[in-house]
Design a protein around this motif. Structure first.
Motif, mmCIF file in Angstrom:
data_model
loop_
_atom_site.group_PDB
_atom_site.id
_atom_site.type_symbol
_atom_site.label_atom_id
_atom_site.label_comp_id
_atom_site.label_asym_id
_atom_site.label_seq_id
_atom_site.Cartn_x
_atom_site.Cartn_y
_atom_site.Cartn_z
ATOM 1 N N LYS A 317 23.939 59.602 44.421
ATOM 2 C CA LYS A 317 24.743 60.791 44.702
ATOM 3 C C LYS A 317 25.954 60.800 43.783
ATOM 4 O O LYS A 317 26.326 59.777 43.191
ATOM 5 N N ASP A 324 28.765 66.137 48.121
ATOM 6 C CA ASP A 324 27.928 65.200 47.370
ATOM 7 C C ASP A 324 26.663 65.887 46.863
ATOM 8 O O ASP A 324 25.953 66.557 47.629
ATOM 9 N N LEU A 326 23.003 65.162 45.380
ATOM 10 C CA LEU A 326 21.983 64.122 45.285
ATOM 11 C C LEU A 326 21.182 64.328 44.006
ATOM 12 O O LEU A 326 20.656 65.419 43.768
#
Length: 539
Positions: A317, A324, A326
């Motif tokens: 991440k 965040d 990914l």
């Protein structure tokens, strides 16, 4: 196309204001000419300048915008299972040296970040390497045994965080319910613990993982740009949009470009796939394509990096203004060997949807790197005195680019380096080439009337965004029709060694399945080892 609303762009390159540099205008003389403006060339250039050398970095595109800008940027002393191969193939002495070199390079990155006070989202965290396929549990154990032989600090754990909540068979979950910690329940992050269950009963479960403690990740573009700022000036240069056409060897080497020449006693080839290759390093490497997604998910993501060796996927991440992001990589294949590269992206999207509650797909992109046959990178002076190469990083480029800078700076400074011998391109002369000889074709004569008729007939049947190769007696012609019905007809074989090209539908390129060269649909060379464009048959 399903990606039309997503950014076909690496996250690292979005919203980052790149530093801009002019092309070469006049003949320039320096101590070291570095061909390639990725993290390899940048790191090596900075280290050399700090030793008093005047350097010139020559980049055909924009600095840190190609392979470096398309990485996942995990920093670890190993990116997957690699040490078992090196140990069994090259022996314990070489494996130990490579371990030492990797640790030194890993530590060097953090030293550079501290020295230059670089804000690049650098963060320490563990790396887990595991397999979701029971057929590869033995490979995890084999790698772990090799790591312990080499005294590498890792754990083999059957209780570890995963980046997603895997739905396992009921018997498996019930038998291990008590092994879940209160923390994992609170954070909705599942622990996988096989206990006494027999993994042969399950087709897709996670077994034991190798845990590398205290590894790291960062933002590769922020890091690279920070280094770049310390290179130019005091007799050193950076040239962008400056394509190299060749090298004339001599006591002073002449690097010929579209815009003029750069003269230097030493030359470093840092082009991912070497455009100058006197030791035939390409014969000992396999070009591998991988695909990446940058996605936002509903799950809380653990503070860790992950590599699943089968089916191969990596996870990390990175912070963004939206939360965040990914980054998932997967669907690896040998360059030019996928029948439909758009399907590779589609499969990666489907995999992501199966594993996560997807909120948004922000980015999709691909990358390419060379996997060396013996597992060791190729770094050092070529058989041509004064010309150095760095390649074969095996999708582990952040650490190995730093190692390159350390090794080449010593060699160019005429200092001994403990790791130069095991990494040298000259070692390959004792190995067997892994390449099958391709059927080369360099017939680029203009089409005669009969050939032109066949090609035009095929063009008339082309659909929008369709590509195919028209077979003619003795050669092939690749054709493509873009979204505005413009048609392009090119020589169907690579301008490097003449190998037949393969269509990359996702990125609209013609790719070489032998050595990894790439051309856009107009025939322009956009990735080495080739430096020549394809012959165009339509005026």
């Amino acid at each position: 196309m399903i990606f039309i609303r997503k950014k076909h762009l690496s996250f690292w390159l979005d919203n980052e204001e790149s530093l801009k540099f002019h092309p070469l205008k006049n003949e320039t003389t320096v101590d070291v000419a570095i061909i390639g403006g990725g993290i390899v060339g940048i790191t090596t250039g900075l280290m050399l300048k700090n030793k008093g050398f005047k350097v010139a970095i020559i980049e055909s595109k924009r600095m840190a915008s190609d392979v470096t800008g398309s990485t996942t940027a995990k920093l670890s002393i190993c990116s997957s299972i690699n040490y078992a191969q090196i140990l069994s193939g090259s022996g314990e002495e070489i494996a130990l040296k490579f371990k030492e070199a990797s640790i030194l390079a890993f530590d060097k990155i953090s030293e550079i970040i501290k020295e230059y006070k670089i804000d690049c989202d650098y963060e320490r965290m563990p790396l887990y390497i595991y397999s979701s396929n029971k057929k590869n549990f033995k490979d995890i154990k084999k790698e772990y045994d090799a790591l312990k032989t080499l005294n590498i600090d890792v754990d083999l754990t059957n209780e570890f965080l995963t980046p997603f909540n895997e739905e396992l068979p009921n018997e498996y979950n019930e038998n291990n319910e008590n092994s879940k910690s209160n923390e994992s329940k609170e954070n909705n992050i599942e622990y996988h613990n096989n206990g006494d269950n027999n993994p042969e009963n399950y087709e897709n479960i996670v077994n034991k993982a190798i845990k590398y403690n205290n590894q790291a990740q960062f933002h590769p573009k922020k890091y690279s740009d920070a280094l770049i700022k310390h290179i130019k000036g005091d007799g050193s240069y950076i040239f962008e949009r400056c394509k190299v056409l060749g090298i004339e060897e001599g006591e002073i080497n002449r690097v010929k470009t579209e815009n003029g020449d750069v003269l230097a006693k030493s030359v470093v080839i840092a082009t991912n796939s070497p455009i100058y290759d006197p030791d035939s390093t390409l014969s000992y490497m396999t070009p591998v394509k991988s695909y990446m997604l940058g996605v936002y998910v509903k799950e809380e993501l653990p503070d860790a990096m992950f590599v699943d060796i089968n089916p191969f996927h990596t996870f990390r991440k990175t912070p963004t203004k939206k939360g965040d992001l990914l980054i998932i990589a997967g669907e690896h294949h040998i360059t030019g060997h996928s029948k439909n590269t758009s399907d590779n992206f589609k499969k990666l999207i489907e995999f992501t949807k199966e594993k996560f509650e997807l909120k948004d797909i922000g980015y999709f992109w691909s990358n390419q790197d060379n996997r060396p046959s013996d597992g060791l990178p190729i770094i050092g002076e070529t058989s041509q005195k004064g010309i150095y190469v760095a390649t074969g990083f095996g999708s582990w480029g952040m650490i190995k680019s730093t190692l390159t800078g350390m090794v080449l700076t010593d060699l160019i400074s005429n200092k001994d380096n403990s790791y130069a011998e095991i990494l040298s391109p000259k070692r390959l002369k004792n190995q067997k080439s892994i390449k099958k000889k391709c059927v080369s074709n360099f017939n680029t004569k203009d089409l005669n009337d009969e050939e032109l008729k066949i090609v035009n007939d095929a063009i008339s049947k082309l659909k929008i965004d369709e590509a195919k190769i028209v077979e003619l007696p003795g050669r092939g012609v690749s054709i493509y029709k873009d979204s505005e019905s413009n048609v392009f007809a090119l020589h169907a074989n690579c301008a490097h060694y003449g190998c037949r090209l393969s269509w990359n539908s996702a990125e609209k390129t013609w790719d070489c399945p032998q050595h990894g060269s790439m051309f856009d649909y107009k025939g322009n060379a956009i990735h080495g080892p080739t430096i020549n464009n394809l012959k165009s048959y339509l005026k």
